[in-house]
Write a protein that holds these residues in place. Structure first.
Motif, PDB file in Angstrom:
ATOM      1  N   TYR A 192     -22.636   5.165   5.458  1.00  9.52           N
ATOM      2  CA  TYR A 192     -22.983   4.437   4.226  1.00  9.52           C
ATOM      3  C   TYR A 192     -24.241   5.033   3.581  1.00  9.52           C
ATOM      4  CZ  TYR A 192     -24.793   0.970   1.035  1.00  9.52           C
ATOM      5  OH  TYR A 192     -25.302   0.368  -0.084  1.00  9.52           O
ATOM      6  N   THR A 193     -25.240   5.293   4.407  1.00 10.97           N
ATOM      7  CA  THR A 193     -26.495   5.855   3.885  1.00 10.97           C
ATOM      8  C   THR A 193     -26.247   7.203   3.196  1.00 10.97           C
ATOM      9  OG1 THR A 193     -27.746   4.770   5.649  1.00 10.97           O
ATOM     10  CG2 THR A 193     -28.853   6.539   4.466  1.00 10.97           C
ATOM     11  N   GLY A 194     -25.402   8.020   3.825  1.00  8.69           N
ATOM     12  CA  GLY A 194     -25.066   9.316   3.222  1.00  8.69           C
ATOM     13  C   GLY A 194     -24.228   9.155   1.959  1.00  8.69           C
ATOM     14  N   ALA A 195     -23.322   8.155   1.966  1.00  7.83           N
ATOM     15  CA  ALA A 195     -22.432   7.945   0.815  1.00  7.83           C
ATOM     16  C   ALA A 195     -23.192   7.502  -0.432  1.00  7.83           C
ATOM     17  CB  ALA A 195     -21.371   6.905   1.174  1.00  7.83           C
ATOM     18  N   THR A 196     -24.318   6.815  -0.249  1.00  8.79           N
ATOM     19  CA  THR A 196     -25.082   6.345  -1.414  1.00  8.79           C
ATOM     20  C   THR A 196     -25.647   7.501  -2.249  1.00  8.79           C
ATOM     21  OG1 THR A 196     -27.069   6.136  -0.020  1.00  8.79           O
ATOM     22  CG2 THR A 196     -25.724   4.151  -0.346  1.00  8.79           C
ATOM     23  N   TYR A 197     -25.852   8.655  -1.618  1.00  4.83           N
ATOM     24  CA  TYR A 197     -26.351   9.823  -2.349  1.00  4.83           C
ATOM     25  C   TYR A 197     -25.235  10.476  -3.170  1.00  4.83           C
ATOM     26  CZ  TYR A 197     -30.485   9.438   0.618  1.00  4.83           C
ATOM     27  OH  TYR A 197     -31.615   8.976   1.261  1.00  4.83           O
ATOM     28  N   VAL A 198     -23.998  10.371  -2.642  1.00  6.43           N
ATOM     29  CA  VAL A 198     -22.851  10.967  -3.334  1.00  6.43           C
ATOM     30  C   VAL A 198     -22.259   9.999  -4.356  1.00  6.43           C
ATOM     31  CG1 VAL A 198     -20.590  12.054  -3.003  1.00  6.43           C
ATOM     32  CG2 VAL A 198     -22.362  12.300  -1.258  1.00  6.43           C
ATOM     33  N   MET A 199     -22.274   8.700  -4.008  1.00  6.86           N
ATOM     34  CA  MET A 199     -21.709   7.666  -4.882  1.00  6.86           C
ATOM     35  C   MET A 199     -22.795   6.644  -5.222  1.00  6.86           C
ATOM     36  SD  MET A 199     -18.025   7.147  -2.967  1.00  6.86           S
ATOM     37  CE  MET A 199     -18.696   7.158  -1.307  1.00  6.86           C
ATOM     38  N   PRO A 200     -23.559   6.893  -6.250  1.00  5.10           N
ATOM     39  CA  PRO A 200     -24.692   6.008  -6.611  1.00  5.10           C
ATOM     40  C   PRO A 200     -24.283   4.564  -6.910  1.00  5.10           C
ATOM     41  CG  PRO A 200     -24.813   8.097  -7.798  1.00  5.10           C
ATOM     42  CD  PRO A 200     -23.473   8.062  -7.130  1.00  5.10           C
ATOM     43  N   PHE A 201     -23.005   4.344  -7.285  1.00  2.00           N
ATOM     44  CA  PHE A 201     -22.563   2.986  -7.599  1.00  2.00           C
ATOM     45  C   PHE A 201     -22.585   2.063  -6.379  1.00  2.00           C
ATOM     46  CE2 PHE A 201     -18.748   5.435  -6.596  1.00  2.00           C
ATOM     47  CZ  PHE A 201     -18.098   4.616  -5.673  1.00  2.00           C
ATOM     48  N   LEU A 202     -22.733   2.649  -5.179  1.00  6.26           N
ATOM     49  CA  LEU A 202     -22.835   1.818  -3.976  1.00  6.26           C
ATOM     50  C   LEU A 202     -24.197   1.124  -3.884  1.00  6.26           C
ATOM     51  CD1 LEU A 202     -21.156   4.131  -1.290  1.00  6.26           C
ATOM     52  CD2 LEU A 202     -20.216   2.042  -2.279  1.00  6.26           C
ATOM     53  N   LYS A 203     -25.142   1.568  -4.701  1.00  5.45           N
ATOM     54  CA  LYS A 203     -26.453   0.924  -4.746  1.00  5.45           C
ATOM     55  C   LYS A 203     -26.483  -0.095  -5.877  1.00  5.45           C
ATOM     56  CE  LYS A 203     -29.267   4.684  -2.841  1.00  5.45           C
ATOM     57  NZ  LYS A 203     -30.426   5.569  -3.085  1.00  5.45           N
ATOM     58  N   HIS A 204     -27.237  -1.181  -5.675  1.00  3.83           N
ATOM     59  CA  HIS A 204     -27.357  -2.218  -6.711  1.00  3.83           C
ATOM     60  C   HIS A 204     -28.787  -2.745  -6.721  1.00  3.83           C
ATOM     61  CE1 HIS A 204     -26.418  -5.779  -9.131  1.00  3.83           C
ATOM     62  NE2 HIS A 204     -25.274  -5.173  -9.445  1.00  3.83           N
ATOM     63  N   GLU A 205     -29.241  -3.094  -7.914  1.00  6.02           N
ATOM     64  CA  GLU A 205     -30.610  -3.591  -8.051  1.00  6.02           C
ATOM     65  C   GLU A 205     -30.805  -4.920  -7.340  1.00  6.02           C
ATOM     66  OE1 GLU A 205     -31.525  -3.748 -12.168  1.00  6.02           O
ATOM     67  OE2 GLU A 205     -31.447  -1.578 -12.450  1.00  6.02           O
ATOM     68  N   ASN A 206     -29.802  -5.799  -7.409  1.00  3.47           N
ATOM     69  CA  ASN A 206     -29.879  -7.105  -6.755  1.00  3.47           C
ATOM     70  C   ASN A 206     -29.713  -6.933  -5.243  1.00  3.47           C
ATOM     71  OD1 ASN A 206     -28.755  -9.702  -5.607  1.00  3.47           O
ATOM     72  ND2 ASN A 206     -29.244 -10.381  -7.686  1.00  3.47           N
ATOM     73  N   GLU A 207     -30.697  -7.393  -4.476  1.00  2.00           N
ATOM     74  CA  GLU A 207     -30.684  -7.201  -3.020  1.00  2.00           C
ATOM     75  C   GLU A 207     -29.504  -7.898  -2.346  1.00  2.00           C
ATOM     76  OE1 GLU A 207     -32.457  -5.219  -1.396  1.00  2.00           O
ATOM     77  OE2 GLU A 207     -33.985  -4.702  -2.858  1.00  2.00           O
ATOM     78  N   LEU A 301     -35.924  -9.349   3.858  1.00  2.00           N
ATOM     79  CA  LEU A 301     -36.678  -9.319   2.609  1.00  2.00           C
ATOM     80  C   LEU A 301     -37.550 -10.567   2.466  1.00  2.00           C
ATOM     81  CD1 LEU A 301     -37.058  -7.653  -0.012  1.00  2.00           C
ATOM     82  CD2 LEU A 301     -35.248  -9.066  -1.027  1.00  2.00           C
ATOM     83  N   LEU A 302     -36.963 -11.724   2.828  1.00  2.71           N
ATOM     84  CA  LEU A 302     -37.717 -12.983   2.743  1.00  2.71           C
ATOM     85  C   LEU A 302     -38.863 -13.020   3.749  1.00  2.71           C
ATOM     86  CD1 LEU A 302     -34.828 -15.592   2.334  1.00  2.71           C
ATOM     87  CD2 LEU A 302     -36.575 -15.035   0.638  1.00  2.71           C
ATOM     88  N   ALA A 303     -38.621 -12.507   4.940  1.00  4.21           N
ATOM     89  CA  ALA A 303     -39.619 -12.595   6.007  1.00  4.21           C
ATOM     90  C   ALA A 303     -40.721 -11.544   5.874  1.00  4.21           C
ATOM     91  CB  ALA A 303     -38.929 -12.457   7.365  1.00  4.21           C
ATOM     92  N   PHE A 304     -40.333 -10.307   5.475  1.00 11.87           N
ATOM     93  CA  PHE A 304     -41.308  -9.216   5.494  1.00 11.87           C
ATOM     94  C   PHE A 304     -41.551  -8.568   4.124  1.00 11.87           C
ATOM     95  CE2 PHE A 304     -39.158  -9.377   9.634  1.00 11.87           C
ATOM     96  CZ  PHE A 304     -40.240  -9.664  10.450  1.00 11.87           C
ATOM     97  N   GLY A 305     -40.729  -8.941   3.152  1.00  8.22           N
ATOM     98  CA  GLY A 305     -40.943  -8.423   1.809  1.00  8.22           C
ATOM     99  C   GLY A 305     -40.340  -7.068   1.527  1.00  8.22           C
ATOM    100  N   PHE A 306     -39.532  -6.531   2.445  1.00 10.65           N
ATOM    101  CA  PHE A 306     -38.854  -5.256   2.185  1.00 10.65           C
ATOM    102  C   PHE A 306     -37.541  -5.199   2.962  1.00 10.65           C
ATOM    103  CE2 PHE A 306     -41.480  -4.581   5.910  1.00 10.65           C
ATOM    104  CZ  PHE A 306     -40.668  -3.839   6.758  1.00 10.65           C
ATOM    105  N   VAL A 307     -36.655  -4.313   2.535  1.00  7.77           N
ATOM    106  CA  VAL A 307     -35.348  -4.122   3.184  1.00  7.77           C
ATOM    107  C   VAL A 307     -35.494  -3.086   4.296  1.00  7.77           C
ATOM    108  CG1 VAL A 307     -32.978  -3.308   2.835  1.00  7.77           C
ATOM    109  CG2 VAL A 307     -34.085  -4.720   1.089  1.00  7.77           C
ATOM    110  N   PRO A 308     -34.936  -3.340   5.487  1.00 11.44           N
ATOM    111  CA  PRO A 308     -35.093  -2.399   6.607  1.00 11.44           C
ATOM    112  C   PRO A 308     -34.407  -1.062   6.356  1.00 11.44           C
ATOM    113  CG  PRO A 308     -33.471  -4.081   7.139  1.00 11.44           C
ATOM    114  CD  PRO A 308     -34.122  -4.507   5.868  1.00 11.44           C
ATOM    115  N   GLN A 309     -35.007  -0.002   6.842  1.00 13.23           N
ATOM    116  CA  GLN A 309     -34.419   1.331   6.759  1.00 13.23           C
ATOM    117  C   GLN A 309     -33.270   1.452   7.758  1.00 13.23           C
ATOM    118  OE1 GLN A 309     -35.309   3.654   4.430  1.00 13.23           O
ATOM    119  NE2 GLN A 309     -36.556   1.949   3.624  1.00 13.23           N
ATOM    120  N   MET A 310     -32.565   2.578   7.684  1.00 15.92           N
ATOM    121  CA  MET A 310     -31.346   2.767   8.463  1.00 15.92           C
ATOM    122  C   MET A 310     -31.562   2.566   9.968  1.00 15.92           C
ATOM    123  SD  MET A 310     -28.862   6.103   8.702  1.00 15.92           S
ATOM    124  CE  MET A 310     -30.090   7.074   9.604  1.00 15.92           C
ATOM    125  N   LEU A 311     -32.583   3.209  10.543  1.00 21.01           N
ATOM    126  CA  LEU A 311     -32.805   3.123  11.993  1.00 21.01           C
ATOM    127  C   LEU A 311     -33.163   1.697  12.426  1.00 21.01           C
ATOM    128  CD1 LEU A 311     -34.769   6.439  12.680  1.00 21.01           C
ATOM    129  CD2 LEU A 311     -32.370   5.932  13.170  1.00 21.01           C
TER     130      LEU A 311
END
Length: 385
Positions: A192-207, A301-311
């Motif tokens: 999924y992480t790799g696909a987001t670079y090839v297919m930008p539509f997989l990303k969305h502004e709304n968390e 996001l609610l607890a720490f204010g950011f979305v966790p990275q892949m690892l």
């Protein structure tokens, strides 16, 4: 399901589960676990063990918690029975025979080389050895000593072979678990992480939407992987037979739950897709993991204010694995005890996947399942699980 000793009527269900082995069946009842395997002569060999769940403290029998420990018990007992079934069904003997054939070929090549050299000393040694062998054969005491040594060597070889099989099976189990984690937890997130670079539509502004897209993408990929993996396994002859034993196990359990006498004829008529199947449990865990994954990003996001990275996301999923197993177990338990529109929806994905992993058995397989089943039915026949 409580029934008379002739199995003629049923009032209350007793939970019994099973597992297909290489050339037999393992059945787990409330008190006893039994394994029925055909040996090299085609005879059914029966072995019994106490069901470990009886010894657990009450805490480990609580909902959700019991699922993880039942899963560990099933894996442990399944591995033990697989190793034992390999011994009984002659797999070890076949491997030993193959090893002996290889050694014989090596010895023949060595003898041929020695013969070509025409070394006189070797000929003299051979004559001396033959004379010694003749003397040994003529001497009853020497013959007895030789037989004892041969028996001791065979016993040692058998112990070494059993120990090696145990080591190989243990390593295989560990590698299987690591492979499962890699395929169903790490790989989908990486893709999924790799696909987001090839297919930008997989990303969305709304968390929240982004989390939903991510969970659905990874979930679909998990399902494709598991279905593809199971389908590929059916191409192997030995696995196909194991899936047939799987069918014999299900049909026999259905026959028992219907209150019918456990005969080949009655078992043969039963369905082969069961809601409490391990395959159903596996697909349910995947679906539960999809649902839980949806909440990881918003809660983080609610607890720490950011979305966790892949690892970090992969690590969180691994830490949540006991919860996923526990929920999956409870869903399987509910689906096995009740029959309504909700439980049919819960069971549907597993039943669909069972078209791959549960095949029609022959009568010899059904006979094994019946022998194992009869040994695990408790005398008072009450629902203890």
């Amino acid at each position: 399901m409580s029934r008379k000793k002739d199995n003629s009527c049923c009032v209350k269900k007793t939970s019994i589960g099973g597992q297909a082995l290489m050339e037999g069946i393992m059945m787990r009842g409330p008190e006893t676990t039994a394994m029925a395997v055909r040996n090299t002569q085609g005879e059914i060999v029966l072995e019994k063990f106490p069901t470990e769940t009886k010894k657990r403290a009450k805490f480990f029998k609580l909902p959700i918690i019991r699922g993880l420990f039942n899963y560990i018990d099933s894996m442990t007992m399944g591995t033990k029975c697989l190793m034992r079934s390999a011994e009984i069904s002659g797999l070890e003997e076949a491997e030993e025979e193959l090893r002996r054939e290889k050694e014989a070929k090596k010895a023949a090549k060595a003898a041929k080389k020695a013969e070509k050299k025409g070394n006189a000393m070797q000929n003299d040694e051979q004559i001396t050895a033959e004379a010694t062998d003749t003397a040994t054969t003529d001497d009853p005491a020497c013959e007895t000593e030789s037989n004892e040594e041969s028996l001791a060597e065979k016993t040692t070889e058998k112990k070494e072979s059993s120990a090696m099989t145990a080591i190989v099976m243990t390593i295989g189990t560990v590698l299987g678990i690591l492979l499962s984690i890699g395929l169903f937890f790490v790989l989908p997130t990486v893709i999924y992480t790799g696909a987001t670079y090839v297919m930008p539509f997989l990303k969305h502004e709304n968390e929240a939407v982004q989390s939903l897209i991510k969970s659905v993408f990874e979930g679909i990929l998990k399902i494709v992987l598991i279905v593809g993996y199971m389908a590929l396994m059916t191409l192997m002859k030995d696995i196909k037979r194991t899936f047939q034993f799987h069918g014999a196990e299900h049909k026999t359990i259905f026959c028992y739950e219907a209150g019918l006498e456990l005969t080949v004829e009655n078992v043969r008529k039963q369905r082969r897709f069961h809601p409490r199947c391990g395959t159903s449990f596996l697909i349910l865990m995947v679906l539960v993991s999809i649902l839980i994954s949806f909440f990881i990003d918003p809660l983080f996001l609610l607890a720490f204010g950011f979305v966790p990275q892949m690892l970090i996301r992969i690590l969180i999923k691994l830490l949540l694995l006991p919860l996923i197993v526990g929920i999956g177990y409870e869903l399987i338990k509910i689906a096995g005890k009740h029959d309504n529109w909700l439980t049919r929806i819960i069971s549907a994905p597993g039943v669909w996947l069972q078209h791959i992993t549960v095949l029609e058995p022959d009568d010899s397989m059904i006979e094994c399942a019946i022998v194992a089943m009869k040994e695990v039915i408790p005398e008072n026949d009450t629902d203890k699980w």
